[in-house]
Design a protein around this motif. Structure first.
Motif, PDB file in Angstrom:
ATOM      1  N   TYR A  43      51.453  52.253  62.337  1.00  0.00           N
ATOM      2  CA  TYR A  43      50.773  52.493  61.319  1.00  0.00           C
ATOM      3  C   TYR A  43      50.896  53.845  60.156  1.00  0.00           C
ATOM      4  O   TYR A  43      51.559  54.614  59.883  1.00  0.00           O
ATOM      5  CB  TYR A  43      49.505  53.331  62.063  1.00  0.00           C
ATOM      6  N   ARG A  90      44.825  51.032  69.723  1.00  0.00           N
ATOM      7  CA  ARG A  90      45.107  50.160  69.177  1.00  0.00           C
ATOM      8  C   ARG A  90      43.305  49.669  69.248  1.00  0.00           C
ATOM      9  O   ARG A  90      43.271  49.622  67.998  1.00  0.00           O
ATOM     10  CB  ARG A  90      45.791  48.858  69.519  1.00  0.00           C
ATOM     11  N   ARG A  91      43.166  49.518  70.361  1.00  0.00           N
ATOM     12  CA  ARG A  91      40.932  48.982  69.961  1.00  0.00           C
ATOM     13  C   ARG A  91      40.595  50.453  69.395  1.00  0.00           C
ATOM     14  O   ARG A  91      39.202  50.339  68.431  1.00  0.00           O
ATOM     15  CB  ARG A  91      40.939  49.173  71.331  1.00  0.00           C
ATOM     16  N   SER A 112      44.314  48.955  60.271  1.00  0.00           N
ATOM     17  CA  SER A 112      45.055  48.098  61.728  1.00  0.00           C
ATOM     18  C   SER A 112      47.035  48.888  60.940  1.00  0.00           C
ATOM     19  O   SER A 112      47.051  49.240  59.780  1.00  0.00           O
ATOM     20  CB  SER A 112      44.937  46.534  60.887  1.00  0.00           C
ATOM     21  N   ASN A 154      41.517  49.243  65.406  1.00  0.00           N
ATOM     22  CA  ASN A 154      40.595  48.610  64.982  1.00  0.00           C
ATOM     23  C   ASN A 154      39.349  48.640  65.004  1.00  0.00           C
ATOM     24  O   ASN A 154      38.687  48.211  63.462  1.00  0.00           O
ATOM     25  CB  ASN A 154      41.078  47.706  65.868  1.00  0.00           C
ATOM     26  N   SER A 199      51.355  52.967  68.077  1.00  0.00           N
ATOM     27  CA  SER A 199      50.528  52.696  69.034  1.00  0.00           C
ATOM     28  C   SER A 199      51.547  54.002  70.751  1.00  0.00           C
ATOM     29  O   SER A 199      50.607  54.368  70.773  1.00  0.00           O
ATOM     30  CB  SER A 199      49.269  51.927  69.547  1.00  0.00           C
TER      31      SER A 199
END
Lengths: 213, 213
Positions: free
Chosen positions: B64, B48-49, B57, B52, B33
């Protein structure tokens, strides 16, 4: 020092500026918030709110004076009248950029063009004679260039970026798809239509899904 | 039908997609990220948010999986594997676009190139033989093209746009500075680096003002 504008506002102001400049070139003296909205995809209410926010107002039934609007936005953005640009790469793409009428109309002048191919050096692209890449730093300093354009093959892009950084270029327009590694004080913009395309196609697909459902 | 994504999220996802594809081309299997944040200018927490939010994930310390990330984002955006594109204008700019390696890597194929200059028709640009503009509608229908690129002189742009609209092109990338008049169901994107430049120069000027004060 002026107060800092919000990024969203700055972004919208540059769109109004660009559109108004274009309408002037089409012979127009005044523009309406509706027209600015139509051509930029921004709600006319937002257009009026933004122009009010920078202290610029129009006349009901007439609209905004186009020249005054351009000057007001240029001033608020602190833009110089002209910026000299160093362009590296004199192939098809570099030649097309050097011959572009968009850049000079907006105050961006392709002042120097560089290549490392002996066959290209000395040729004219746009109105500029192609120089050897070794002259980059000297030319950039002399012409006070803070903007560089990379229109080389991908394999040369990082090397050119390093030369630009060493010459104190602050903003790089990268027409290749290489992820350039530069110090954090240098801004790199990739000119890559695929991001816009993917974004648009997503909404197109959504809209068609809704029509069908 | 899928739920509609917010424009901001869609926009960021296309940036992660583009960056991850590029890192794959540089030989990488996994991305973090932080890297996605560095190359896109987006906060890693936001990265990341967002990932998600689309149910993707990573693994702590590894990041990733790059291929899986590309597939996940392409799926959520509903992108086809490939889109055929009709390009009009076989001059320097059109030739550069047709030879671009960026477009095919992202699933965009310049399938047909058109011009009205007899000297250009029959020549090859990129891997495509230039056809007469009169064949546009037939070719667009046959190759199911919904994307058109205008790389002509400004004086021809509106006429070409009309031909594209009549051929059911839905998205136009306009490389000229003409404000195109098209029906509202057609999306026009101007490929114009000056908006980005003005936006960037504003912040550069601000930052220098702050350093000096």
């Amino acid at each position: 020092m002026r107060a800092t504008l919000q990024p969203g506002l700055t972004n919208r102001l540059t769109k109004y500026l660009r559109t108004t400049q274009q309408l002037i070139e089409e012979g127009r003296d005044a523009v309406s918030s509706k027209e600015l909205g139509d051509f930029t995809g921004i709600n006319p209410v937002q257009v009026r709110r933004d122009l009010n926010a920078i202290g610029f107002s129009g006349t009901r039934g007439v609209g905004y004076q186009a020249y005054d609007l351009v000057e007001a936005v240029r001033n608020i953005l602190g833009l110089r009248q002209t910026y000299n640009i160093a362009l590296v790469g004199a192939g098809n793409l570099g030649s097309a950029i050097a011959a572009s009428t968009i850049l000079p109309k907006r105050g961006f002048v392709i002042h120097d063009v560089f290549d490392d191919n002996p066959e290209k050096i000395g040729r004219t692209v746009g109105n500029v004679v192609v120089k050897h890449i070794d002259e980059l730093k000297k030319s950039v300093t002399e012409a006070e260039e803070i903007i560089g354009i990379i229109a080389t093959p991908a394999s040369s892009a990082q090397e050119v970026a390093k030369l630009m950084v060493d010459s104190d270029i602050r903003v790089i327009l990268n027409y290749t798809d290489v992820l350039l590694h530069v110090p954090s004080q240098v801004d790199v913009h990739r000119i890559d239509p695929t991001a816009q395309l993917m974004h648009t196609l997503y909404y197109l697909t959504q809209a068609e899904g809704q029509e069908a459902s």
